[in-house]
Design an enzyme around this catalytic site. Structure first.
Site, mmCIF file in Angstrom:
data_model
loop_
_atom_site.group_PDB
_atom_site.id
_atom_site.type_symbol
_atom_site.label_atom_id
_atom_site.label_comp_id
_atom_site.label_asym_id
_atom_site.label_seq_id
_atom_site.Cartn_x
_atom_site.Cartn_y
_atom_site.Cartn_z
ATOM 1 N N GLN A 151 48.882 31.266 31.492
ATOM 2 C CA GLN A 151 49.211 32.679 31.400
ATOM 3 C C GLN A 151 48.733 33.311 30.106
ATOM 4 O O GLN A 151 48.709 34.547 29.988
ATOM 5 C CB GLN A 151 50.719 32.883 31.547
ATOM 6 N N CYS A 157 54.936 34.792 33.231
ATOM 7 C CA CYS A 157 55.330 33.533 33.872
ATOM 8 C C CYS A 157 55.902 33.772 35.268
ATOM 9 O O CYS A 157 55.721 32.957 36.180
ATOM 10 C CB CYS A 157 56.334 32.793 33.006
ATOM 11 N N HIS A 294 62.362 32.032 31.111
ATOM 12 C CA HIS A 294 61.056 31.538 31.529
ATOM 13 C C HIS A 294 61.109 31.185 33.011
ATOM 14 O O HIS A 294 62.175 30.861 33.542
ATOM 15 C CB HIS A 294 60.669 30.313 30.690
ATOM 16 N N ASN A 314 54.321 24.101 34.970
ATOM 17 C CA ASN A 314 54.405 25.226 34.040
ATOM 18 C C ASN A 314 53.114 26.035 34.105
ATOM 19 O O ASN A 314 52.160 25.662 34.796
ATOM 20 C CB ASN A 314 54.658 24.711 32.618
#
Length: 476
Positions: A151, A157, A294, A314
């Site tokens: 990102q 996110c 997150h 992630n």
């Protein structure tokens, strides 16, 4: 500035000499890979780390600042990895090792990331949700998870978690793994806030209302908020039918992950999360749902010895964690799990295949059926079917009083009798009952007798056309 740089280097050398350590390897920057730092090697270690991660600093002052952060994080790594258990997690000098934790949180885990919080008022009761599950599951091995993305310094996110979940369910339903466009969500989804944060459920709702979402290859990621490309927005490459929120419990989350990859919110702001390099994470993150900052994607689960964990994808690139992944401990006594991972889970639903992403070519409507053939008009008061020929039966002074119909179309009416012949056999041999192509022929087709013509137009369909390919007959 020169004095400051001198002091910085002196600090590094002093720190290294106190440790009295030597470097074993610099290939990967984890405590496992170096036993220590000899005098004068700390700066070299920083330079090699910067080269490995492509770090370039605009000025000496910025570089000095990053060096100090690096040394502080190195100190943290050395201290914490001494106490790592077999099933614990490790920290190391990953891609974020030149950032202090405050600036890391400001860029990568700002509190504004999650706009919507779950309704968690009152005392929470343990959920009894249960289902049959395999001992372990990894959706990556089933071909429904795209590669790790990055990102950058955009607080997007939420969009990566959302596309990851949609990529998964679409691949499960259709067999096609298509990387979807986070940039389209950032630019076009006004229910979220682009690089300033968002929420996965809002992204799912937007895709449903938009009728689909484009691919990453067609609408690529820039890491910046831009103007919505309305042309790309019209390309509905992948669709979803709805979405569901998961009950905030370990059991409910496990039952959801068995079906597909799941979007979750977590607290990812702690220093040991920032510098995570491997192992099963059970660290300093908050388990309070109000601290969620997150968004990530659960793509499976497993166990190491007696310790269970989630496999989490992630969106910080492959230089963080285990090639972009982290194992987060599960089945704990925490009400909402480690990092509050159970508290804000959701997933898109899909039963149907995606429509063609591009406008279908316009198919012209079928032509109208041809009108029924008009009957053959015989004088003023009679008619024959359209595939027959009018022939006079009773004539006086060149006026036909009675008409008949010949069963051949465009036929030759034989003179002074009731027979007729097809146009390609125009010679009437009435005595032989034949129609000939030439008067000397011995072979022809049968002459037809005329039938009486009708005296008003029909209200029903006319007779079906008779086959004019008659059997050839021999003249006797």
């Amino acid at each position: 500035m020169g004095q400051r740089r001198y002091n910085c280097i002196l600090l590094l050398i002093t720190f290294a000499s106190i440790l009295g350590l030597t470097v074993s390897t610099l290939n990967e920057f984890s405590i496992i890979n170096y036993k220590g730092i000899s005098e004068g090697r700390g700066l070299e270690l920083f330079e090699q780390w910067a080269k490995k991660h492509g770090k370039v600093y605009g000025c000496m002052e910025e570089k000095e600042k990053r060096l100090l952060n690096f040394i502080e994080n190195l100190h943290y790594v050395l201290e914490n990895n001494i106490y790592v258990k077999d099933s614990g997690h490790q920290v190391g000098l990953n891609v974020f090792a030149d950032m202090n934790n405050d600036e890391f949180k400001e860029i990568y885990t700002p509190k504004r990331i999650m706009k919507k919080k779950p309704k968690l008022g009152g005392e929470r009761r343990a959920s009894k949700v249960s289902c049959e599950t395999p001992m372990s599951l990894d959706w990556r091995k089933k071909g429904v998870v795209t590669g790790v993305k990055n990102q950058g310094q955009c607080g997007s996110c939420w969009s990566f978690s959302s596309t990851g979940a949609m990529e998964g369910i679409n691949a499960i339903c259709t067999g096609d793994l298509i990387s979807l466009s986070e940039q389209e969500l950032i630019d076009c989804d006004t229910t979220n806030e682009g690089c300033d944060g968002g929420y996965m459920d809002y992204a799912f709702e937007w895709v449903i209302n938009n009728g689909g979402i484009d691919s990453e290859s067609d609408y690529p990621y820039t890491g910046l908020e831009g103007v919505c490309n309305v042309t790309k927005e019209e390309i509905k490459l992948v669709t979803i039918d709805g979405y569901e929120d998961v009950d905030p419990s370990e059991g409910a989350l496990l039952c959801a992950v068995v079906k597909q990859p799941i979007s979750v919110g977590i607290d990812g702001s702690s220093l040991d999360f920032q510098l995570y390099t491997g192992g099963i994470y059970d660290g300093d993150c908050s388990s309070n749902p109000n601290d969620i900052d997150h968004a990530v994607l659960i793509v499976g689960y497993g166990s190491q010895g007696s310790t269970d964990y989630w496999i989490v994808k992630n969106s910080w690139g492959t230089s963080w964690g285990m090639e972009g992944y982290i194992y987060i401990k599960r089945n704990t006594e925490l009400p909402y799990g480690v990092c509050a991972i159970n508290a804000m889970a959701s997933y898109p639903t899909k039963q149907s295949y995606a429509p063609t992403p591009y406008p279908s070519p316009t198919i012209p409507p079928p032509p109208p059926p041809p009108p029924s053939p008009s009957p053959s008009q015989c004088g003023d008061f009679s008619f024959c079917p359209s595939d027959e020929t009018c022939c006079c039966l009773v004539e006086f002074s060149n006026y036909c009083f009675v008409y008949g119909c010949c069963l051949y179309e465009n036929a030759v009416c034989c003179a002074n009798n009731i027979y007729c012949c097809p146009q390609d056999y125009p010679i009437c041999d009435v005595e032989g009952g034949l129609c000939l192509q030439n008067s000397a022929d011995k072979i022809g087709v049968a002459a037809k007798k005329r039938t009486l013509a009708k005296h008003k137009f029909p209200w029903t369909k006319s007779k079906e056309t008779l086959n004019s390919d008659e059997l050839l007959l021999w003249k006797s």
